[in-house]
Scaffold this motif. Structure first.
Motif, PDB file in Angstrom:
ATOM      1  N   MET A  69      12.557 -13.616 -78.164  1.00  0.00           N
ATOM      2  CA  MET A  69      11.838 -12.390 -77.795  1.00  0.00           C
ATOM      3  C   MET A  69      11.997 -12.145 -76.284  1.00  0.00           C
ATOM      4  N   PRO A  70      12.475 -10.965 -75.880  1.00  0.00           N
ATOM      5  CA  PRO A  70      12.669 -10.723 -74.446  1.00  0.00           C
ATOM      6  C   PRO A  70      11.345 -10.739 -73.699  1.00  0.00           C
ATOM      7  N   LYS A  71      11.428 -11.123 -72.445  1.00  0.00           N
ATOM      8  CA  LYS A  71      10.212 -11.159 -71.628  1.00  0.00           C
ATOM      9  C   LYS A  71       9.694  -9.742 -71.378  1.00  0.00           C
ATOM     10  N   LYS A  72       8.378  -9.645 -71.366  1.00  0.00           N
ATOM     11  CA  LYS A  72       7.767  -8.356 -71.032  1.00  0.00           C
ATOM     12  C   LYS A  72       7.783  -8.181 -69.510  1.00  0.00           C
ATOM     13  N   LYS A  73       7.587  -6.928 -69.084  1.00  0.00           N
ATOM     14  CA  LYS A  73       7.499  -6.666 -67.644  1.00  0.00           C
ATOM     15  C   LYS A  73       6.105  -6.177 -67.295  1.00  0.00           C
ATOM     16  N   LEU A  74       5.547  -6.745 -66.236  1.00  0.00           N
ATOM     17  CA  LEU A  74       4.174  -6.427 -65.831  1.00  0.00           C
ATOM     18  C   LEU A  74       4.150  -5.717 -64.483  1.00  0.00           C
ATOM     19  N   ALA A  75       3.139  -4.857 -64.330  1.00  0.00           N
ATOM     20  CA  ALA A  75       2.822  -4.299 -63.009  1.00  0.00           C
ATOM     21  C   ALA A  75       1.338  -4.552 -62.753  1.00  0.00           C
ATOM     22  N   VAL A  76       1.011  -4.856 -61.509  1.00  0.00           N
ATOM     23  CA  VAL A  76      -0.389  -5.085 -61.135  1.00  0.00           C
ATOM     24  C   VAL A  76      -0.664  -4.296 -59.865  1.00  0.00           C
ATOM     25  N   TYR A  77      -1.774  -3.551 -59.850  1.00  0.00           N
ATOM     26  CA  TYR A  77      -2.058  -2.720 -58.681  1.00  0.00           C
ATOM     27  C   TYR A  77      -3.558  -2.504 -58.547  1.00  0.00           C
ATOM     28  N   THR A  78      -4.035  -2.441 -57.291  1.00  0.00           N
ATOM     29  CA  THR A  78      -5.427  -2.059 -57.031  1.00  0.00           C
ATOM     30  C   THR A  78      -5.440  -0.801 -56.196  1.00  0.00           C
ATOM     31  N   ALA A  79      -6.205   0.176 -56.645  1.00  0.00           N
ATOM     32  CA  ALA A  79      -6.366   1.408 -55.861  1.00  0.00           C
ATOM     33  C   ALA A  79      -7.521   1.188 -54.880  1.00  0.00           C
ATOM     34  N   ASN A  80      -8.659   1.849 -55.073  1.00  0.00           N
ATOM     35  CA  ASN A  80      -9.769   1.715 -54.129  1.00  0.00           C
ATOM     36  C   ASN A  80     -10.772   0.694 -54.633  1.00  0.00           C
ATOM     37  N   GLY A  81     -10.808  -0.441 -54.008  1.00  0.00           N
ATOM     38  CA  GLY A  81     -11.741  -1.485 -54.422  1.00  0.00           C
ATOM     39  C   GLY A  81     -11.412  -2.761 -53.682  1.00  0.00           C
ATOM     40  N   CYS A  82     -12.195  -3.801 -53.959  1.00  0.00           N
ATOM     41  CA  CYS A  82     -11.898  -5.075 -53.313  1.00  0.00           C
ATOM     42  C   CYS A  82     -10.736  -5.733 -54.079  1.00  0.00           C
ATOM     43  N   ARG A  83     -10.322  -6.911 -53.641  1.00  0.00           N
ATOM     44  CA  ARG A  83      -9.164  -7.549 -54.280  1.00  0.00           C
ATOM     45  C   ARG A  83      -9.572  -8.611 -55.289  1.00  0.00           C
ATOM     46  N   VAL A  84     -10.839  -8.626 -55.660  1.00  0.00           N
ATOM     47  CA  VAL A  84     -11.302  -9.720 -56.519  1.00  0.00           C
ATOM     48  C   VAL A  84     -10.638  -9.667 -57.899  1.00  0.00           C
ATOM     49  N   CYS A  85     -10.425  -8.476 -58.434  1.00  0.00           N
ATOM     50  CA  CYS A  85      -9.777  -8.381 -59.753  1.00  0.00           C
ATOM     51  C   CYS A  85      -8.360  -8.946 -59.685  1.00  0.00           C
ATOM     52  N   GLU A  86      -7.639  -8.588 -58.625  1.00  0.00           N
ATOM     53  CA  GLU A  86      -6.266  -9.098 -58.489  1.00  0.00           C
ATOM     54  C   GLU A  86      -6.261 -10.614 -58.307  1.00  0.00           C
ATOM     55  N   ASN A  87      -7.217 -11.106 -57.508  1.00  0.00           N
ATOM     56  CA  ASN A  87      -7.308 -12.559 -57.345  1.00  0.00           C
ATOM     57  C   ASN A  87      -7.635 -13.230 -58.681  1.00  0.00           C
ATOM     58  N   SER A  88      -8.445 -12.572 -59.506  1.00  0.00           N
ATOM     59  CA  SER A  88      -8.776 -13.138 -60.820  1.00  0.00           C
ATOM     60  C   SER A  88      -7.531 -13.227 -61.697  1.00  0.00           C
ATOM     61  N   ILE A  89      -6.678 -12.205 -61.629  1.00  0.00           N
ATOM     62  CA  ILE A  89      -5.440 -12.232 -62.421  1.00  0.00           C
ATOM     63  C   ILE A  89      -4.561 -13.397 -61.952  1.00  0.00           C
ATOM     64  N   LEU A  90      -4.481 -13.554 -60.637  1.00  0.00           N
ATOM     65  CA  LEU A  90      -3.706 -14.669 -60.078  1.00  0.00           C
ATOM     66  C   LEU A  90      -4.306 -16.004 -60.526  1.00  0.00           C
ATOM     67  N   ASP A  91      -5.633 -16.081 -60.524  1.00  0.00           N
ATOM     68  CA  ASP A  91      -6.295 -17.322 -60.934  1.00  0.00           C
ATOM     69  C   ASP A  91      -6.021 -17.632 -62.407  1.00  0.00           C
ATOM     70  N   VAL A  92      -5.962 -16.609 -63.231  1.00  0.00           N
ATOM     71  CA  VAL A  92      -5.657 -16.835 -64.647  1.00  0.00           C
ATOM     72  C   VAL A  92      -4.282 -17.490 -64.769  1.00  0.00           C
ATOM     73  N   HIS A  93      -3.341 -16.985 -63.992  1.00  0.00           N
ATOM     74  CA  HIS A  93      -1.979 -17.523 -64.052  1.00  0.00           C
ATOM     75  C   HIS A  93      -1.949 -19.013 -63.687  1.00  0.00           C
ATOM     76  N   PHE A  94      -2.700 -19.377 -62.641  1.00  0.00           N
ATOM     77  CA  PHE A  94      -2.639 -20.760 -62.171  1.00  0.00           C
ATOM     78  C   PHE A  94      -3.669 -21.672 -62.820  1.00  0.00           C
ATOM     79  N   GLN A  95      -4.805 -21.126 -63.186  1.00  0.00           N
ATOM     80  CA  GLN A  95      -5.894 -21.994 -63.622  1.00  0.00           C
ATOM     81  C   GLN A  95      -6.022 -22.076 -65.141  1.00  0.00           C
ATOM     82  N   VAL A  96      -5.567 -21.050 -65.857  1.00  0.00           N
ATOM     83  CA  VAL A  96      -5.685 -21.078 -67.314  1.00  0.00           C
ATOM     84  C   VAL A  96      -4.334 -21.409 -67.922  1.00  0.00           C
ATOM     85  N   SER A  97      -3.397 -20.528 -67.729  1.00  0.00           N
ATOM     86  CA  SER A  97      -2.046 -20.779 -68.230  1.00  0.00           C
ATOM     87  C   SER A  97      -1.107 -19.768 -67.598  1.00  0.00           C
ATOM     88  N   PRO A  98       0.068 -20.191 -67.190  1.00  0.00           N
ATOM     89  CA  PRO A  98       0.983 -19.219 -66.579  1.00  0.00           C
ATOM     90  C   PRO A  98       1.426 -18.189 -67.598  1.00  0.00           C
TER      91      PRO A  98
END
Lengths: 435, 333
Positions: free
Chosen positions: B1-30
């Motif tokens: 199965m080919p790899k999917k492609k992801l985009a991640v972006y924050t408009a107006n807000g703090c960066r906590v959501c983006e940091n949470s996504i990064l944490d999921v990658h490292f702390q739960v499973s890549p």
């Protein structure tokens, strides 16, 4: 005039970009924050007791700063266990913030999301094992767990309230907190060994970093006794005051090309930003604290500070490498302070808070040394405790001038070395990251 | 199965959501075994020109509210490029805390910033009001919360980038998901469009505090009381929005002694979270005397800013509708 835009910028907490205008005679560089925060407007009309939760969107340390203002508005002195719990949370926030910044610094050298089997190719040979990223993020996860235990949530904490904290720490997690702080201290020490010898003293890495230094500026920081101290550009103490006097000493001015205001010292007649004139400007943050030349009270952090002085010379320092190393020193200090505070004796007591009876005054100010630097809140409320005005002096405003000047230096340095557009952007991002 | 492609972006807000996504990658499973991140300015330094060309993303994780014309343009561009759009966090899903500016007349402040000299760069104009992502573009899925809990974020990422490949890993978070989502995830198909990765019921259903009889005798501001740690906050006189708010957090705030402020948005069966709270409270006033009821009612302060703390742009029915600058000549309003 033709403008070159570097946008969006990596790792910045606010939407931002750098615009470069190359004229026939001069080059102008603008570091722009491209969206307003308007937190003062959001706070107007809100019940003042809600502000610790609302303002935590600026950063979790603002939650604690806001609670300090509430203590004063209601004249409700928090019990010692509440003060310790807030301080323990604050140190945990410093640890997570600096660790994430150092993670970002390392990811500037390697691809942060590459498959784990892949090793770095940036310098031909890998600089470090990718396992280091996992270790950093595992330690970050532990610190976040501690922040959740202490604050209810790690990123937008909940527990600091007027007169104390909203709940006890459950006895069942005392051992877990001790485990976490031990892990954080040992990891911080290992990180100093690795970053100190393998990276920060590695000529290959130093070559990859933009050789950015910024013009000497006064530094403002809060000392352990809670006084706010201004050190001049030579590192000598030039003023000392309390948080109540901050807004008598500091004012903000705006420029039409950025949404972020600039903080400056009052009485200097400054109302525009001039990259060539630093009179009245100052900065805050870990480097500002280290430039105060004070010995640190915790042993490993003091050892790392001495190593910093041995390598770079006595402070004050105004270079990028010093800014990164100051993060490391503060990281170690935060982990050691966590160890001291994650102690059942510190986190227990007869009550969690002094329940306020009624509003005692209609204006109060509070300050905290946050991970990013000094932050100060001042609220004016009506007789029902509804916010009429909220003045928030955060690190972004106080470091705005520094970031503008650093961005300019990074652009100039890149252009002098004929860097490509991509390399210039990376240089700008690496220069802005440690502040 | 080919790899999917992801985009991640924050408009107006703090960066906590983006940091949470990064944490999921490292702390739960890549998530890199299943997907490549093609656009993530905050982490990898992607630039807008990286969106040029005809490549597309399978999933865009969009955080933050829409405040400026640049935010709007980013939302439109990423929507055009992405097969699925996931609103991450309360700001993106409902407008979040920046949405409170709509109460204070964000429109009044628009267009104030104009460069004085031609050699100075302009700033993106602020719009007349703060918007949720769904006000601007079609949103396929939502992970609510401020910030979203990592288990729900992980469930969404797993369900949307590798459906059917790791159902066992999702099981720990699936217990809180509505049946249609957990069933579709378990069977390896995409959840129904419009699904929210959170519970269906109200926060009260998962809050550990003991609920007895809801009777309001007096209204207390949170600072006025050291609440009983085991009893329902609403029953102790504190305005807590668990009744009207979607569950999924597990009663995180109430467990910390803080009242719910609705960052998961309204529960599935609720029409308007503020109206629901007013209805819930007024029906439990422990009095039939008009004067007493009036006194109790006067104890509530800043109801709009409290009941719509995170949801003003998207879920306050009275304020719903296009902003003035979105109404074009000839439109029937």
């Amino acid at each position: 005039m033709q403008a070159t835009l570097f946008e969006p910028l990596r790792w910045q907490e606010q939407p931002s970009r750098v615009a470069v205008y190359n004229g026939s005679e001069e080059r102008n560089v603008y570091f722009q924050i491209t969206a307003p925060k308007d937190l003062g407007t959001i706070c107007q009309g809100r019940p003042v007791e809600e502000l610790p939760r609302i303002l935590s969107i600026l950063g979790p340390a603002h939650h604690i700063a806001s609670a300090v203002v509430l203590d004063r508005l209601f004249n409700a002195e928090p019990p010692p266990m509440a003060i310790n719990m807030r301080q323990a949370l604050l140190q945990t926030l410093v640890f997570t913030h600096h660790l994430r910044k150092l993670f970002f610094f390392l990811t500037s050298l390697e691809d942060p999301l590459a498959d784990r089997q892949t090793v770095g190719k940036s310098f031909g040979q890998p600089l470090f094992s990718r396992h280091l990223f996992d270790e950093i993020m595992q330690c970050l996860s532990l610190a976040q767990e501690a922040a959740t235990i202490l604050g209810g949530r790690a990123d937008h904490p909940l527990t600091a309230v007027a007169g104390g904290v909203s709940r006890y720490v459950k006895p069942a997690v005392y051992d877990r907190l001790a485990e976490i702080s031990d892990s954080c201290v040992s990891f911080a020490i290992r990180l100093t060994e690795f970053l100190g010898s393998d990276l920060f003293e590695n000529p290959e890495v130093l070559e990859s970093l933009p050789a950015v230094s910024f013009e000497p500026m006064p530094a403002l920081s809060m000392n352990d006794a809670g006084s706010i101290v201004l050190h001049d550009r030579t590192g000598q103490e030039s003023d000392r005051f309390t948080s109540d006097d901050v807004f008598d000493k500091i004012e903000l001015f705006r420029e039409p090309w950025t949404y972020e205001p600039f903080a400056c010292l009052k009485g200097k007649g400054r109302n525009v930003f001039d990259a060539n004139d630093s009179d009245g400007l100052y900065f805050v943050g870990p480097l500002a604290g280290l430039n105060a030349r004070l010995e640190l009270s915790t042993p490993y952090a003091e050892e790392e500070r001495r190593r910093f002085v041995d390598t770079l010379g006595p402070p004050p320092h105004f270079t990028l490498i010093a800014a990164y190393r100051s993060l490391l020193v503060e990281l170690v200090r935060a982990s050691e302070r966590m160890t001291g505070l994650f102690n059942p004796e510190k986190l227990t007591g007869p009550s969690t808070r002094t329940v306020p009876q009624e509003l005692q005054q209609q204006q109060a100010t509070g300050a905290v040394e946050s991970p990013q630097g000094l932050i100060v809140h001042r609220y004016r409320v009506d007789d029902r405790g509804m916010v009429e005005e909220a003045d928030i002096l955060d690190a972004a405003s106080q470091n705005n001038a520094l970031l503008c000047r650093t961005a300019r230096r990074a652009v100039e340095e890149s252009m002098n070395r004929n860097r490509s557009q991509d390399e210039t952007k990376r240089n700008i991002e690496a220069s802005l990251l440690p502040f | 199965m080919p790899k999917k492609k992801l985009a991640v972006y924050t408009a107006n807000g703090c960066r906590v959501c983006e940091n949470s996504i990064l944490d999921v990658h490292f702390q739960v499973s890549p998530f890199t075994p299943w997907a490549d991140v093609g656009f993530w300015p905050y982490l990898t330094g992607s630039q807008w020109q990286d969106l040029d060309g005809d490549h597309r993303f399978d999933l865009c994780l969009f955080a933050g509210a829409v405040r400026t014309v640049d935010d709007r343009s980013a939302a439109l561009r990423l929507r055009e490029k992405s097969r699925l759009m996931l609103a991450v966090g309360a700001c993106s899903a409902f407008g979040g805390m920046p949405g409170l500016l709509n109460l204070n007349g964000a429109a009044d402040k628009a267009d104030l910033v104009v460069p004085e000299k031609s050699a100075e760069p302009a700033l993106p104009r602020t719009e007349s009001r703060v918007s949720a992502l769904s006000d601007i573009v079609a949103v396929d899925y939502v992970v609510p919360g401020c910030p979203p809990p990592k288990n729900l974020l992980w469930a969404a990422i797993q369900a949307l980038i590798c459906p059917g490949e790791c159902t066992s890993r999702i099981s720990y978070s699936a217990s809180r998901l509505p049946d249609p989502i957990s069933q579709s995830v378990a069977s390896g198909i995409l959840p129904p469009r419009g699904s929210t990765f959170a519970g269906e019921k109200a926060v009260c259903a998962s809050c550990s505090r003991v609920k007895e009889e809801k009777k309001f005798t007096s209204v207390l501001r949170p600072y006025e009381i050291d609440p009983d740690p085991g009893r329902c906050l609403l029953e102790q006189g504190i305005l807590c929005q668990g009744v009207a708010t979607r569950e999924g957090c597990g009663g995180l705030c109430t467990a910390a002694g803080a009242p719910c402020r609705g960052c998961f948005g309204k529960a599935e069966a609720v029409f308007d979270p503020g109206a629901k709270m007013i209805s819930a409270i007024s029906s439990t006033f422990d009095s039939t005397e008009a004067a007493e009821i009036k006194t109790m009612s006067q104890g509530f302060v800043d109801l709009a800013g409290t009941l719509y703390r995170y949801t003003m742009p998207a879920q306050c029915v009275l304020l719903a509708g296009p902003a003035e600058d979105e109404i074009h000549a000839g439109d029937v309003v």
